[in-house]
Design a protein around this motif. Structure first.
Motif, PDB file in Angstrom:
ATOM      1  N   MET A  11       0.670  -1.174   0.119  1.00  0.00           N
ATOM      2  CA  MET A  11      -0.065  -0.005  -0.039  1.00  0.00           C
ATOM      3  C   MET A  11       0.924   1.285   0.056  1.00  0.00           C
ATOM      4  SD  MET A  11      -3.293   1.080   2.535  1.00  0.00           S
ATOM      5  CE  MET A  11      -2.238   2.055   3.915  1.00  0.00           C
ATOM      6  N   ASP A  12       0.722   2.095  -1.159  1.00  0.00           N
ATOM      7  CA  ASP A  12       1.364   3.297  -1.131  1.00  0.00           C
ATOM      8  C   ASP A  12       0.448   4.251  -0.731  1.00  0.00           C
ATOM      9  OD1 ASP A  12       2.534   5.646  -1.999  1.00  0.00           O
ATOM     10  OD2 ASP A  12       2.996   5.207  -3.993  1.00  0.00           O
ATOM     11  N   ILE A  13       0.880   5.253   0.514  1.00  0.00           N
ATOM     12  CA  ILE A  13      -0.008   6.013   1.051  1.00  0.00           C
ATOM     13  C   ILE A  13      -0.413   7.235   0.435  1.00  0.00           C
ATOM     14  CG2 ILE A  13       0.629   5.161   3.563  1.00  0.00           C
ATOM     15  CD1 ILE A  13       2.221   7.766   3.762  1.00  0.00           C
ATOM     16  N   LEU A  14       0.527   7.455  -0.830  1.00  0.00           N
ATOM     17  CA  LEU A  14       0.117   8.498  -1.605  1.00  0.00           C
ATOM     18  C   LEU A  14      -0.744   8.163  -2.819  1.00  0.00           C
ATOM     19  CD1 LEU A  14       3.795  10.156  -2.303  1.00  0.00           C
ATOM     20  CD2 LEU A  14       1.870  10.712  -0.764  1.00  0.00           C
ATOM     21  N   ASP A  15      -1.114   6.821  -2.696  1.00  0.00           N
ATOM     22  CA  ASP A  15      -2.148   6.455  -3.993  1.00  0.00           C
ATOM     23  C   ASP A  15      -3.700   6.354  -2.903  1.00  0.00           C
ATOM     24  OD1 ASP A  15      -3.846   4.878  -5.356  1.00  0.00           O
ATOM     25  OD2 ASP A  15      -2.229   3.790  -6.400  1.00  0.00           O
ATOM     26  N   HIS A  53      -0.597   4.779  11.972  1.00  0.00           N
ATOM     27  CA  HIS A  53      -0.171   5.339  10.775  1.00  0.00           C
ATOM     28  C   HIS A  53       1.352   5.816  11.132  1.00  0.00           C
ATOM     29  CE1 HIS A  53       0.473   7.637   7.141  1.00  0.00           C
ATOM     30  NE2 HIS A  53       0.415   8.829   7.856  1.00  0.00           N
ATOM     31  N   THR A  54       2.297   4.852  10.651  1.00  0.00           N
ATOM     32  CA  THR A  54       3.661   5.155  11.155  1.00  0.00           C
ATOM     33  C   THR A  54       4.476   5.750   9.799  1.00  0.00           C
ATOM     34  OG1 THR A  54       4.770   3.138  10.445  1.00  0.00           O
ATOM     35  CG2 THR A  54       3.561   2.942  12.563  1.00  0.00           C
ATOM     36  N   ALA A  55       3.926   5.676   8.734  1.00  0.00           N
ATOM     37  CA  ALA A  55       4.611   6.018   7.377  1.00  0.00           C
ATOM     38  C   ALA A  55       4.611   7.304   7.350  1.00  0.00           C
ATOM     39  CB  ALA A  55       4.084   5.203   6.079  1.00  0.00           C
ATOM     40  N   ALA A  56       5.980   8.007   7.063  1.00  0.00           N
ATOM     41  CA  ALA A  56       6.075   9.583   6.973  1.00  0.00           C
ATOM     42  C   ALA A  56       7.497   9.889   6.454  1.00  0.00           C
ATOM     43  CB  ALA A  56       5.981  10.195   8.265  1.00  0.00           C
ATOM     44  N   MET A  57       7.508  10.840   5.891  1.00  0.00           N
ATOM     45  CA  MET A  57       9.134  11.458   5.538  1.00  0.00           C
ATOM     46  C   MET A  57       9.374  12.054   6.888  1.00  0.00           C
ATOM     47  SD  MET A  57      10.485  14.397   3.244  1.00  0.00           S
ATOM     48  CE  MET A  57      10.284  13.435   1.734  1.00  0.00           C
ATOM     49  N   THR A  58      10.605  11.376   7.566  1.00  0.00           N
ATOM     50  CA  THR A  58      11.222  11.589   8.934  1.00  0.00           C
ATOM     51  C   THR A  58      12.465  12.317   8.849  1.00  0.00           C
ATOM     52  OG1 THR A  58      11.862   9.494   9.505  1.00  0.00           O
ATOM     53  CG2 THR A  58       9.715  10.075  10.077  1.00  0.00           C
ATOM     54  N   ASN A  59      13.168  12.265   7.573  1.00  0.00           N
ATOM     55  CA  ASN A  59      14.331  12.725   7.412  1.00  0.00           C
ATOM     56  C   ASN A  59      14.306  14.372   7.294  1.00  0.00           C
ATOM     57  OD1 ASN A  59      16.939  13.883   6.139  1.00  0.00           O
ATOM     58  ND2 ASN A  59      17.745  11.736   6.269  1.00  0.00           N
ATOM     59  N   VAL A  60      14.920  15.015   8.531  1.00  0.00           N
ATOM     60  CA  VAL A  60      14.456  16.521   8.601  1.00  0.00           C
ATOM     61  C   VAL A  60      15.172  17.066   7.493  1.00  0.00           C
ATOM     62  CG1 VAL A  60      14.710  18.293  10.259  1.00  0.00           C
ATOM     63  CG2 VAL A  60      14.525  15.858  10.990  1.00  0.00           C
ATOM     64  N   ALA A  89       3.125  15.921   0.647  1.00  0.00           N
ATOM     65  CA  ALA A  89       2.369  14.866   0.137  1.00  0.00           C
ATOM     66  C   ALA A  89       2.247  13.942   1.115  1.00  0.00           C
ATOM     67  CB  ALA A  89       2.923  14.387  -1.400  1.00  0.00           C
ATOM     68  N   LEU A  90       3.814  13.358   1.763  1.00  0.00           N
ATOM     69  CA  LEU A  90       3.565  12.249   2.539  1.00  0.00           C
ATOM     70  C   LEU A  90       3.029  12.600   3.950  1.00  0.00           C
ATOM     71  CD1 LEU A  90       7.075  10.896   1.499  1.00  0.00           C
ATOM     72  CD2 LEU A  90       4.978   9.713   1.483  1.00  0.00           C
ATOM     73  N   ASN A  91       3.390  13.585   4.422  1.00  0.00           N
ATOM     74  CA  ASN A  91       3.234  14.023   5.900  1.00  0.00           C
ATOM     75  C   ASN A  91       1.867  14.876   6.190  1.00  0.00           C
ATOM     76  OD1 ASN A  91       5.739  12.923   6.143  1.00  0.00           O
ATOM     77  ND2 ASN A  91       6.603  14.749   7.185  1.00  0.00           N
ATOM     78  N   GLU A 144       6.993  21.549  10.563  1.00  0.00           N
ATOM     79  CA  GLU A 144       5.873  22.487  10.068  1.00  0.00           C
ATOM     80  C   GLU A 144       4.655  21.259   9.497  1.00  0.00           C
ATOM     81  OE1 GLU A 144       4.893  25.670   6.699  1.00  0.00           O
ATOM     82  OE2 GLU A 144       6.923  25.839   7.651  1.00  0.00           O
ATOM     83  N   SER A 145       5.383  20.498   8.553  1.00  0.00           N
ATOM     84  CA  SER A 145       4.460  19.321   8.268  1.00  0.00           C
ATOM     85  C   SER A 145       3.688  18.723   9.167  1.00  0.00           C
ATOM     86  CB  SER A 145       5.158  18.449   7.046  1.00  0.00           C
ATOM     87  OG  SER A 145       5.888  17.679   7.795  1.00  0.00           O
ATOM     88  N   LYS A 146       4.427  18.299  10.107  1.00  0.00           N
ATOM     89  CA  LYS A 146       3.830  17.517  11.275  1.00  0.00           C
ATOM     90  C   LYS A 146       2.789  18.298  12.099  1.00  0.00           C
ATOM     91  CE  LYS A 146       5.120  13.546  11.587  1.00  0.00           C
ATOM     92  NZ  LYS A 146       4.520  12.486  11.110  1.00  0.00           N
ATOM     93  N   VAL A 147       2.808  19.643  12.418  1.00  0.00           N
ATOM     94  CA  VAL A 147       1.931  20.563  12.802  1.00  0.00           C
ATOM     95  C   VAL A 147       0.688  20.600  12.063  1.00  0.00           C
ATOM     96  CG1 VAL A 147       1.447  22.790  13.284  1.00  0.00           C
ATOM     97  CG2 VAL A 147       3.694  21.770  14.065  1.00  0.00           C
TER      98      VAL A 147
END
Length: 302
Positions: A50-54, A72-79, A91-93, A141-144
């Motif tokens: 499952m691609d969370i962007l689809d 929901h653990t999927a995210a872009m986490t590299n700062v 898109a991801l976050n 900011e994306s997480k906020v």
């Protein structure tokens, strides 16, 4: 028995949730991630790509498995990656979170979402759940923005904010602070480590347990989930060196300015954990205990 669906199941936290479910059998699990399953065992749970962007694929998977809860653990986490690629980060976050919220509202599914200490500016840590956000980076900011989506939703939701997650699995796509420090010290590579950023590092097993507790206890609202020990990044690296009896003389302490990272980091975060301890029964390991857990798993791998 509840059925939970995890996103990002190939990541460190996702694999630890799978591991815990297989060991304890507290829930039925549907693990989902982009691409093939990287968890070493295939029995005892379902896996779906499952691609969370689809958004269509996300809907199809959720309608097929009908989970009671989604973690929901999927995210872009590299700062720094987030700072350099804001469009993909958004898109991801943010967008992917909106997709999940809408589906959970429609189908009455509990949604447990992972957030971060990087929503804070680090001026007044450790933080309580209701302290004001003031992110310094686009990642923060994306997480906020994602958190704000929940406050306007009618879904049954819980947000678990966490800090500097560490641990090991058999097939990891990226490292973390403990494994990086251990690996660099073992190779005898001189390393620069910041001494003016303070955190409460979180054992991945503790965070996985908190996710399952949030589902079991039908948690609602925001919870702070981290380890219980507060330390600078330099102290953390030295504790790693001490635990594995590695040479600390190659560690050079620098300030944040000296490290010249792409994205700004908060100086002192850390969490006040009382709410999670009292409401969820959360019991984090000490950092020393966490290193012992990781060491035991490294021994099993070798």
């Amino acid at each position: 028995m509840k059925t939970i669906l995890t996103t990002g199941s190939n990541g460190l936290l996702g694999q630890k949730i799978t591991e815990k479910v297989l060991a304890e059998g507290r829930v039925k699990l549907v693990a989902t991630s982009k691409g093939e399953n990287r968890y070493p065992a295939a029995a005892g749970y379902e896996y779906a790509e499952m691609d969370i962007l689809d958004s269509k694929q996300v809907r199809d998977v959720i309608e097929r498995y009908k989970p009671d809860a989604i973690i929901h653990t999927a995210a872009m986490t590299n700062v720094d990656t987030a700072e350099a690629n804001k469009e993909l980060c958004y898109a991801l976050n943010v967008n992917a979170v909106q997709t999940l919220i809408s589906l959970c509202e429609e189908k009455n599914i509990q949604l447990v979402h992972l957030s971060t200490d990087f929503i804070f500016d680090g001026a007044n840590g450790p933080y309580k759940e209701d302290d004001a956000a003031n992110p310094l980076s686009y990642y923060g900011e994306s997480k906020v923005l994602a958190e704000e989506l929940f406050k306007d939703s009618k879904a049954n939701w819980a947000i678990l904010r966490t800090i500097l997650v560490y641990g090991i699995t058999s097939d990891m796509s990226r490292s973390n602070i403990v494994l990086w420090a251990k690996g660099a010290l073992e190779k005898g590579l001189p390393i620069n480590v910041v001494n003016d950023q303070w955190r409460m590092p979180t054992l991945a097993e503790d965070l996985a347990e908190a996710c399952l507790l949030a589902v079991e206890k039908q948690a609602n609202g925001i919870y702070h989930i981290s380890g219980k020990d507060y330390m600078s990044i330099a102290d953390l690296v030295r504790k790693v060196a001490d635990y594995w009896a590695l040479d600390q003389s190659i560690v050079t302490e620098v300030t944040s300015v000296g490290l010249n990272q792409t994205a700004r980091r908060p100086m002192k975060t850390g969490f006040i954990l009382d709410k999670a301890i009292n409401d969820l029964g959360y019991r984090p390991h000490s950092f020393e205990e966490g290193l012992k857990v990781v060491d035991g798993q490294i021994s099993l791998e070798s």
